[in-house]
Design a protein around this motif. Structure first.
Motif, short mmCIF file in Angstrom:
data_model
loop_
_atom_site.label_atom_id
_atom_site.label_comp_id
_atom_site.label_asym_id
_atom_site.label_seq_id
_atom_site.Cartn_x
_atom_site.Cartn_y
_atom_site.Cartn_z
N GLY A 213 0.79 -1.22 0.00
CA GLY A 213 0.00 0.00 0.00
C GLY A 213 0.83 1.27 0.00
N ILE A 214 2.06 1.19 -0.53
CA ILE A 214 2.96 2.34 -0.58
C ILE A 214 2.97 2.87 -2.01
CG2 ILE A 214 5.33 3.18 -0.25
CD1 ILE A 214 5.74 0.79 1.67
N ALA A 215 2.69 4.14 -2.19
CA ALA A 215 2.66 4.73 -3.53
C ALA A 215 4.06 4.81 -4.12
CB ALA A 215 2.03 6.12 -3.47
N PHE A 216 4.17 4.50 -5.40
CA PHE A 216 5.45 4.62 -6.10
C PHE A 216 5.77 6.09 -6.30
CE2 PHE A 216 7.62 5.15 -10.25
CZ PHE A 216 8.83 4.55 -9.92
N ASN A 217 7.02 6.48 -6.01
CA ASN A 217 7.46 7.87 -6.12
C ASN A 217 8.68 7.93 -7.03
OD1 ASN A 217 8.31 10.49 -5.86
ND2 ASN A 217 8.49 10.46 -3.62
N GLU A 218 8.52 8.49 -8.22
CA GLU A 218 9.61 8.59 -9.19
C GLU A 218 10.80 9.36 -8.63
OE1 GLU A 218 11.50 7.43 -12.27
OE2 GLU A 218 9.32 7.11 -12.49
N GLN A 219 10.56 10.26 -7.67
CA GLN A 219 11.63 11.06 -7.08
C GLN A 219 12.60 10.22 -6.25
OE1 GLN A 219 11.91 14.31 -7.97
NE2 GLN A 219 10.16 13.77 -9.26
N LEU A 220 12.19 9.00 -5.93
CA LEU A 220 13.04 8.11 -5.13
C LEU A 220 13.83 7.13 -6.01
CD1 LEU A 220 10.57 7.27 -2.23
CD2 LEU A 220 12.69 8.58 -2.04
N VAL A 221 13.81 7.34 -7.33
CA VAL A 221 14.46 6.43 -8.28
C VAL A 221 15.60 7.15 -9.00
CG1 VAL A 221 14.14 4.91 -10.28
CG2 VAL A 221 12.26 5.25 -8.65
N ALA A 222 16.76 6.51 -9.06
CA ALA A 222 17.90 7.03 -9.83
C ALA A 222 18.38 5.93 -10.78
CB ALA A 222 19.03 7.46 -8.91
N HIS A 223 18.61 6.28 -12.05
CA HIS A 223 19.04 5.32 -13.06
C HIS A 223 20.51 5.56 -13.43
CE1 HIS A 223 14.96 3.79 -14.15
NE2 HIS A 223 14.59 4.99 -13.70
N GLU A 224 21.28 4.49 -13.46
CA GLU A 224 22.68 4.60 -13.88
C GLU A 224 22.75 4.89 -15.37
OE1 GLU A 224 26.88 2.03 -14.01
OE2 GLU A 224 25.07 1.14 -13.14
N GLY A 225 23.57 5.86 -15.75
CA GLY A 225 23.79 6.18 -17.16
C GLY A 225 25.12 5.63 -17.64
N SER A 226 25.37 5.79 -18.93
CA SER A 226 26.62 5.27 -19.51
C SER A 226 27.78 6.26 -19.34
CB SER A 226 26.42 4.97 -20.99
OG SER A 226 26.03 6.13 -21.70
N ASP A 227 27.50 7.43 -18.73
CA ASP A 227 28.54 8.46 -18.59
C ASP A 227 29.34 8.33 -17.30
OD1 ASP A 227 26.20 9.03 -17.17
OD2 ASP A 227 26.63 11.18 -17.11
N LYS A 228 28.97 7.38 -16.42
CA LYS A 228 29.67 7.21 -15.15
C LYS A 228 29.93 5.73 -14.87
CE LYS A 228 27.43 11.16 -12.82
NZ LYS A 228 26.56 11.54 -11.68
N THR A 229 30.95 5.46 -14.06
CA THR A 229 31.15 4.10 -13.57
C THR A 229 30.11 3.82 -12.49
OG1 THR A 229 32.65 4.79 -11.80
CG2 THR A 229 33.64 4.30 -13.97
N GLY A 230 29.93 2.54 -12.16
CA GLY A 230 29.01 2.19 -11.09
C GLY A 230 29.42 2.81 -9.76
N LEU A 231 30.73 2.88 -9.52
CA LEU A 231 31.23 3.48 -8.28
C LEU A 231 30.81 4.94 -8.17
CD1 LEU A 231 34.83 1.96 -8.37
CD2 LEU A 231 33.06 1.39 -6.69
N GLN A 232 31.03 5.69 -9.27
CA GLN A 232 30.70 7.11 -9.26
C GLN A 232 29.20 7.33 -9.18
OE1 GLN A 232 33.24 9.70 -9.39
NE2 GLN A 232 31.43 10.68 -8.50
N PHE A 233 28.45 6.49 -9.90
CA PHE A 233 26.99 6.59 -9.86
C PHE A 233 26.48 6.41 -8.43
CE2 PHE A 233 23.02 3.92 -10.01
CZ PHE A 233 22.14 4.97 -10.23
N GLY A 234 26.97 5.37 -7.74
CA GLY A 234 26.51 5.12 -6.38
C GLY A 234 26.82 6.26 -5.44
N SER A 235 28.03 6.82 -5.56
CA SER A 235 28.44 7.92 -4.70
C SER A 235 27.59 9.17 -4.94
CB SER A 235 29.92 8.25 -4.94
OG SER A 235 30.34 9.32 -4.13
N ASP A 236 27.39 9.50 -6.21
CA ASP A 236 26.61 10.70 -6.55
C ASP A 236 25.13 10.52 -6.20
OD1 ASP A 236 28.96 11.75 -7.51
OD2 ASP A 236 28.45 11.50 -9.63
#
Length: 344
Positions: A213-236
């Motif tokens: 019963g929890i509404a989905f919130n797009e503001q709580l989602v971050a997608h990894e792009g091809s411009d960063k490593t996984g390490l940098q994506f996680g940190s940012d």
């Protein structure tokens, strides 16, 4: 007295198609010297005449790990790839086979004569990693009967040659664990870029939220792009999401490198895990239990899956039917709870 029917040979096949015996032999072996069209003609005629070439002793079979590279990403042998290849290597060693690696971008794999390219490298079967819905080269592999198995792919058109984790269930289990600990503002870091597994896990995340019963919130989602490593994506991403969503108390992460980056980013802004933010990730590598804090995970049996894929490919190389997947392999993922999640 009725005449005996003529026995079909490479000579009679050559006469019918007006090509040499050498060409017939090479076509039946799948030689890259012969065009796709002619190989198909020869195989179709041989099947029509019920002709089966003699099997002669030859080289040791070679199983290749074919790695489809993500667009814009260089080839990396991170923990996922190396762990899967350890499983393939274990099976190859046990059976006394050869193993090779072939990596290229999806556009090149789709554009080339893939079977000819594999045969040119003396490859007899392939374990394929990182394929997706755009991997059209599967059509040629299927058409020419080239032994292959796609691992951790959800390409719908190739279910008969796929061993895949139930990524929707992985996402569901990870999110359900956080919900059961009282969290309702739960973020998610979706990775890898261009990968089908991340989207399936996101679907499982949304299913768990809806069930609670929890509404989905797009503001709580971050997608990894091809411009960063996984390490940098996680940190940012952890820094960006916590600033934008101060009430967020938990994060579901889909990749080991991303969670390592997340821990770094959290420390930079004074965020304590799990006091301020509970974190759950995917894959249990030896390093995971030694992170600070040790990370709760949904374990994906990557090594066992590599072993299983190689086993299936070798059966196909020998003309045998694939066996059912080893029932000891948990394709839904297994929860390993450590210190990075807490009850609120």
């Amino acid at each position: 007295m009725p005449r005996k029917p003529k026995r079909t040979t490479v000579y009679s096949l050559g006469n019918e198609l007006d090509v040499s015996v050498a060409t017939i032999s090479k076509a039946l072996r799948g030689s890259p010297e012969i065009s796709v069209e002619l190989r198909k003609k020869v195989r179709d005629l041989a099947a029509k005449r019920n002709f089966k070439p003699r099997v002669v002793s030859r080289k040791v079979p070679n199983i290749c790990v074919l790695i489809q590279q993500y667009p814009g990403h260089t080839l990396d042998f991170g923990l996922f790839l190396s762990t899967v290849m350890e499983g393939v290597a274990q099976y190859v060693q046990e059976e006394g086979l050869e193993m090779s690696i072939y990596a290229d971008t999806i556009d090149k794999l789709n554009a080339c004569d893939i079977v000819r390219e594999l045969r040119r490298r003396s490859i007899d079967g392939a374990v394929i990693l990182r394929s997706n819905d755009e991997s059209t080269y599967f059509a040629q592999l299927d058409a020419e009967g080239f032994p292959h198995c796609a691992l951790l792919s959800t390409t719908p058109a190739h279910r008969d040659n796929v061993i895949t984790v139930n990524n929707d269930e992985v996402g569901y289990r990870a999110t359900r664990h956080l919900i059961d600990k009282g969290h309702r503002e739960i973020g998610v870091l979706v990775s890898p870029p261009a990968g089908v597994s991340g989207q399936a896990r996101l679907s499982g995340y949304r299913r768990a939220l809806a069930e609670a019963g929890i509404a989905f919130n797009e503001q709580l989602v971050a997608h990894e792009g091809s411009d960063k490593t996984g390490l940098q994506f996680g940190s940012d991403a952890v820094q960006t999401l916590t600033r934008a969503n101060p009430r967020m108390t938990a994060l579901f992460v889909m990749d080991h490198a991303v969670v390592v980056g997340l821990l770094h980013g959290a420390s930079r802004i004074g965020l304590s895990i799990p006091r301020d933010l509970s974190v759950i990730s995917c894959d249990d590598y030896p390093e995971t239990a030694f992170l600070q804090p040790p990370v709760t995970v949904i374990d994906i049996p990557n090594r066992a899956l590599g072993y299983e894929a190689a086993r299936q490919v070798y059966r196909l190389i020998r003309g045998l039917a694939p066996l059912p997947i080893d029932t000891h392999i948990d394709l839904n993922g297994r929860l390993i709870e450590r210190e990075s999640t807490r009850t609120i």
